[in-house]
Design an enzyme around this catalytic site. Structure first.
Site, PDB file in Angstrom:
ATOM      1  N   ASP A   7      26.064 -53.417  13.201  1.00  9.35           N
ATOM      2  CA  ASP A   7      26.968 -53.618  12.572  1.00  9.35           C
ATOM      3  C   ASP A   7      28.022 -54.123  13.498  1.00  9.35           C
ATOM      4  OD1 ASP A   7      29.042 -54.234  10.286  1.00  9.35           O
ATOM      5  OD2 ASP A   7      29.917 -52.333  10.456  1.00  9.35           O
ATOM      6  N   GLU A  68      24.211 -57.598  10.872  1.00  4.47           N
ATOM      7  CA  GLU A  68      24.717 -58.200   9.759  1.00  4.47           C
ATOM      8  C   GLU A  68      25.489 -59.538   9.975  1.00  4.47           C
ATOM      9  OE1 GLU A  68      27.899 -55.657   7.656  1.00  4.47           O
ATOM     10  OE2 GLU A  68      29.395 -57.409   7.880  1.00  4.47           O
ATOM     11  N   ASP A 141      31.337 -48.250  10.247  1.00  5.33           N
ATOM     12  CA  ASP A 141      30.282 -48.733  11.013  1.00  5.33           C
ATOM     13  C   ASP A 141      29.193 -48.378  11.226  1.00  5.33           C
ATOM     14  OD1 ASP A 141      32.848 -50.774  12.255  1.00  5.33           O
ATOM     15  OD2 ASP A 141      33.181 -48.531  11.981  1.00  5.33           O
TER      16      ASP A 141
END
Lengths: 173, 173
Positions: A7, A68, A141
């Protein structure tokens, strides 16, 4: 199959390694956060992120990396740093010849919770259940990185089975 | 002082090397464009950009690297790729211990043309005059990379003189 989920972020990059395959229980291998100090200049922060991700790849030797996908419509003040961090993550993985998959936040939410509009806490709870953990990983996260890795195993696995079925159908035609 | 200017982009990265110092004529060392094919996946394109910039640093051994600062308000369809390419440029330079300077497009326009609102062709013309070239470098990305390098020599040089003057003033206090 072992996947490193990332992430991306300039201040905090969530990283999580999950092992398993479609239709079997998945296992948490490791989870953490790569942090960089806002007192450093951006180029130095990106070099820290590069070194941090290198270290995770070196230690866990994943088969694929799931990152992501960043959109321009995100929060303007942080989106440039997030885009830069995601670029670094892609390069570090791709130059090792690893498969790199990008998943949007709604693809990840849909994969782990069944709804593309699930909120952060629902994603954390589903990650906790899927990996049979005692509590949701923190910070968010870290949980998001695990959700990305889970998504890649499930979606990547489905894609591989579809490819195999199509190839078999082609042979039988 | 030798500076590599980089106008980052996923499809075309302008690169230009300029040598000189404040108050003296500047010299063009080399200029070009690193291109990546849109038929490749983004991670592979970023790896190509990384290799391309590495090759320019290796060949020209600049003292500093000047990169265009990317803003979220830019064209949404390309800004993510531009941000990622700029992140790669920063990392490649910073991990060699090179000074990395970021300049906004208006800072560059103001430095080479005297106006922050100069258009592309004016910047190209000024670069042509400053470096005593026969014609403006093409494409525009190449001219922009040279303008970034010129800006860094002029602004960086001024900053260094200011730092020296302040240090001297401090000693005489």
């Amino acid at each position: 199959m072992r996947v490193l989920g990332i992430d991306p972020g300039l201040t905090r990059c969530g990283v999580g390694v999950v092992e398993g395959e479609v239709g079997r229980p998945l296992t948490l291998v490791d989870v953490g956060v790569i942090r960089t100090s806002s007192s450093l200049a951006v180029p130095e922060r990106l070099v820290s992120i590069e070194r941090g991700i290198e270290a995770w790849l070196e230690e866990h030797q994943p088969d694929a990396v799931a990152i992501e996908r960043v959109f321009a419509r995100s929060d303007v003040s942080t989106v440039m740093g997030t885009a830069q961090a995601s670029g670094i993550a892609m390069v570090v993985a791709a130059r090792r010849g690893l498969r790199v998959a990008l998943h949007t936040p709604s693809e990840v939410k849909a994969a782990v919770s069944g709804s593309g509009r699930a909120d952060k806490s629902q994603v954390g709870l589903m990650v906790t259940r899927i990996l049979r953990l005692d509590a949701p990983p923190k910070p968010a996260d870290a949980a998001d990185a695990l959700a990305l890795a889970i998504t890649q195993i499930w979606r990547g696995g489905a894609q591989a089975r579809l490819d195999a079925a199509l190839a078999a159908a082609g042979r039988n035609r």
